[in-house]
Design a protein around this motif. Structure first.
Motif, PDB file in Angstrom:
ATOM      1  N   PRO A 201       0.945  -1.391   0.232  1.00  0.00           N
ATOM      2  CA  PRO A 201       0.035  -0.041  -0.086  1.00  0.00           C
ATOM      3  C   PRO A 201       0.856   1.396  -0.038  1.00  0.00           C
ATOM      4  CG  PRO A 201      -0.285  -1.106   2.159  1.00  0.00           C
ATOM      5  CD  PRO A 201       0.554  -1.998   1.069  1.00  0.00           C
ATOM      6  N   VAL A 202       2.170   1.335   0.584  1.00  0.00           N
ATOM      7  CA  VAL A 202       2.982   2.299   0.618  1.00  0.00           C
ATOM      8  C   VAL A 202       3.388   2.614  -0.743  1.00  0.00           C
ATOM      9  CG1 VAL A 202       5.007   3.378   1.662  1.00  0.00           C
ATOM     10  CG2 VAL A 202       3.685   1.870   3.078  1.00  0.00           C
ATOM     11  N   ALA A 203       3.551   1.450  -1.563  1.00  0.00           N
ATOM     12  CA  ALA A 203       4.108   1.814  -2.938  1.00  0.00           C
ATOM     13  C   ALA A 203       3.096   2.576  -3.563  1.00  0.00           C
ATOM     14  CB  ALA A 203       4.556   0.438  -3.579  1.00  0.00           C
ATOM     15  N   GLY A 204       1.598   1.896  -3.462  1.00  0.00           N
ATOM     16  CA  GLY A 204       0.724   2.576  -4.278  1.00  0.00           C
ATOM     17  C   GLY A 204       0.424   4.165  -4.006  1.00  0.00           C
ATOM     18  N   GLU A 213       6.134   4.400 -11.836  1.00  0.00           N
ATOM     19  CA  GLU A 213       5.454   3.059 -11.520  1.00  0.00           C
ATOM     20  C   GLU A 213       6.374   2.387 -10.483  1.00  0.00           C
ATOM     21  OE1 GLU A 213       4.858  -1.291 -13.228  1.00  0.00           O
ATOM     22  OE2 GLU A 213       5.457   0.443 -14.788  1.00  0.00           O
ATOM     23  N   VAL A 214       5.886   2.474  -9.041  1.00  0.00           N
ATOM     24  CA  VAL A 214       6.538   1.843  -8.047  1.00  0.00           C
ATOM     25  C   VAL A 214       6.229   0.414  -7.728  1.00  0.00           C
ATOM     26  CG1 VAL A 214       7.206   2.378  -5.559  1.00  0.00           C
ATOM     27  CG2 VAL A 214       6.619   4.162  -7.118  1.00  0.00           C
ATOM     28  N   THR A 215       7.125  -0.284  -7.688  1.00  0.00           N
ATOM     29  CA  THR A 215       6.740  -1.826  -7.269  1.00  0.00           C
ATOM     30  C   THR A 215       7.516  -2.439  -6.350  1.00  0.00           C
ATOM     31  OG1 THR A 215       8.340  -2.752  -9.076  1.00  0.00           O
ATOM     32  CG2 THR A 215       5.944  -2.568  -9.726  1.00  0.00           C
ATOM     33  N   VAL A 216       6.790  -3.500  -5.296  1.00  0.00           N
ATOM     34  CA  VAL A 216       7.778  -3.909  -4.450  1.00  0.00           C
ATOM     35  C   VAL A 216       8.020  -5.355  -4.890  1.00  0.00           C
ATOM     36  CG1 VAL A 216       7.777  -4.970  -2.064  1.00  0.00           C
ATOM     37  CG2 VAL A 216       6.283  -3.020  -2.766  1.00  0.00           C
TER      38      VAL A 216
END
Length: 395
Positions: A201-204, A213-216
């Motif tokens: 959720p932090v990445a979103g 675009e942030v991905t874990v």
């Protein structure tokens, strides 16, 4: 609701934090309302088990804890240069390596877990927007468990220049010839999956703020001592399976307020510690009554993951519950809930009193009777031992 949880802990008792290890164990047994309530309320299950007379007999030794801290300090020294080298080698070999002097290492200190969580989110946002390498040591993350927030703290999170994030787990068990103990790696993977779940959720939020675009990443870096030395080595561990399992199991947990609302009025797990702050003065019978007011789902696997496992096992054995034999056996026995029912089902046809809930046509009852008949047949055909050497007739 917060007031009710405070009453369950007792006046003046601070809530115990829920770490990723406990979260992974909780997710592995989502049907246990007892653990969901106690963990959600922040109750010290170890102290509770001690007061009940069934203390937990597991846990890391002080030597192992000190060794783990020393190894982690070695891995993260010099701004995490060695850690980042291992990460680049295992997870990003085709990209430019991180330059030690250009790696951001933000300060994550703040007041309380809520403050540290907010500071971590801000640091991740700033590092991602900067578009470079960043190393966050011991960030604080929040994950919702049964309707209540739980705060978890990974060893490290690395921000890549492409906007992706990698969870780093540092363990003190050795990696010999490039492989570590499978059980320990599995436990580390389940623990890391909790961190990945908390980061999503932090990445979103960061992605929406930065427009990137942030991905874990679902491959985490596991850092361990190499062979029998104190030198670090690493391996990439795929946690997709553990991540899917943990996400599914956490959503199945009954909300804490629902469990607490079903308790009898006045139920509390307050130990009433004495003047030394360690010794419980509340009678064990009162504590046991409070504990038994919440349903449990005991299984032998709990012995390696829950402080109350010995108490729950004792109660389960007293009740003759088939759960003491394992989840696999419990599933095979269908509606038969106690050992007494199982033994009755394995007896002659139409037992008296009739087996509840199954009768002679119950598949589980039929399988038990066939097994009992085979056992009797094998025992009847058992070979009688021959004469001993001192008896007449022996050569």
């Amino acid at each position: 609701m917060r007031q009710r949880l405070t009453e369950l802990r007792g006046p003046g008792v601070r809530p115990r934090s829920l770490d990723a290890r406990a979260l992974a164990a909780l997710a592995a047994n989502p049907g246990c309302r007892r653990r969901a309530l106690l963990d959600g309320a922040g109750i010290d299950k170890g102290a509770l088990a001690q007061a009940l007379g069934s203390p937990a007999a597991y846990g890391q030794s002080q030597f192992a804890i000190v060794r783990g801290h020393a190894f982690e300090a070695k891995v993260t020294s010099d701004g995490g240069t060695e850690l980042l080298r291992l990460l680049h080698e295992r997870l990003a070999p085709g990209t430019p390596p991180p330059v030690p002097d250009e790696v951001a290492t933000p300060d994550l200190s703040a007041a309380g877990p809520e403050g540290r969580t907010a500071r971590t989110a801000l640091a991740l946002r700033e590092a991602t927007a900067a578009g470079g390498w960043a190393l966050l040591q011991h960030p604080m993350l929040a994950v919702e468990v049964a309707g209540s927030p739980a705060y978890v703290e990974p060893d490290a999170v690395v921000v890549h220049p492409d906007g992706s994030w990698t969870v780093v787990e540092i363990k003190s068990f050795p990696m010999i010839d490039g492989a570590a103990d499978a059980a320990k790696v599995g436990a580390a993977a389940r623990q890391a999956a909790v961190y990945v779940l908390a980061l999503e959720p932090v990445a979103g939020q960061v992605g929406a703020y930065t427009g990137r675009e942030v991905t874990v990443r679902d491959r985490v870096l596991l850092v361990c001592p190499k062979d029998f030395s104190n030198l670090p080595t690493a391996a990439a561990v795929d946690v997709r399976k553990q991540l899917a399992t943990t996400r599914r199991q956490l959503t199945r947990l009954t909300r804490v307020e629902e469990i607490a609302g079903a308790l009898p009025e006045g139920t509390t797990f307050d130990l009433r510690l004495g003047d030394d702050g360690k010794t419980a003065t509340r009678p064990p019978d009162e504590l046991a009554e409070a504990v038994e007011a919440v349903g449990a789902a005991y299984a032998p696997e709990c012995l390696a993951a829950c402080e109350l496992a010995f108490h729950c096992r004792k109660r389960s054995r007293e009740e003759g519950a088939v759960e003491t034999l394992g989840r696999g056996v419990r599933g095979e026995l269908g509606g038969l809930r106690t050992v007494a029912e199982v033994l009755a089902a394995a007896g002659p046809e139409a037992p008296e009193p009739p087996v509840t809930p199954g009768g002679p046509d119950d598949p589980a009852v039929g399988a038990l009777r066939r097994a009992a008949a085979l056992r009797a047949e094998v025992l009847a055909r058992a070979v009688v031992p021959g004469p001993r050497a001192e008896e007449p007739g022996c050569p």
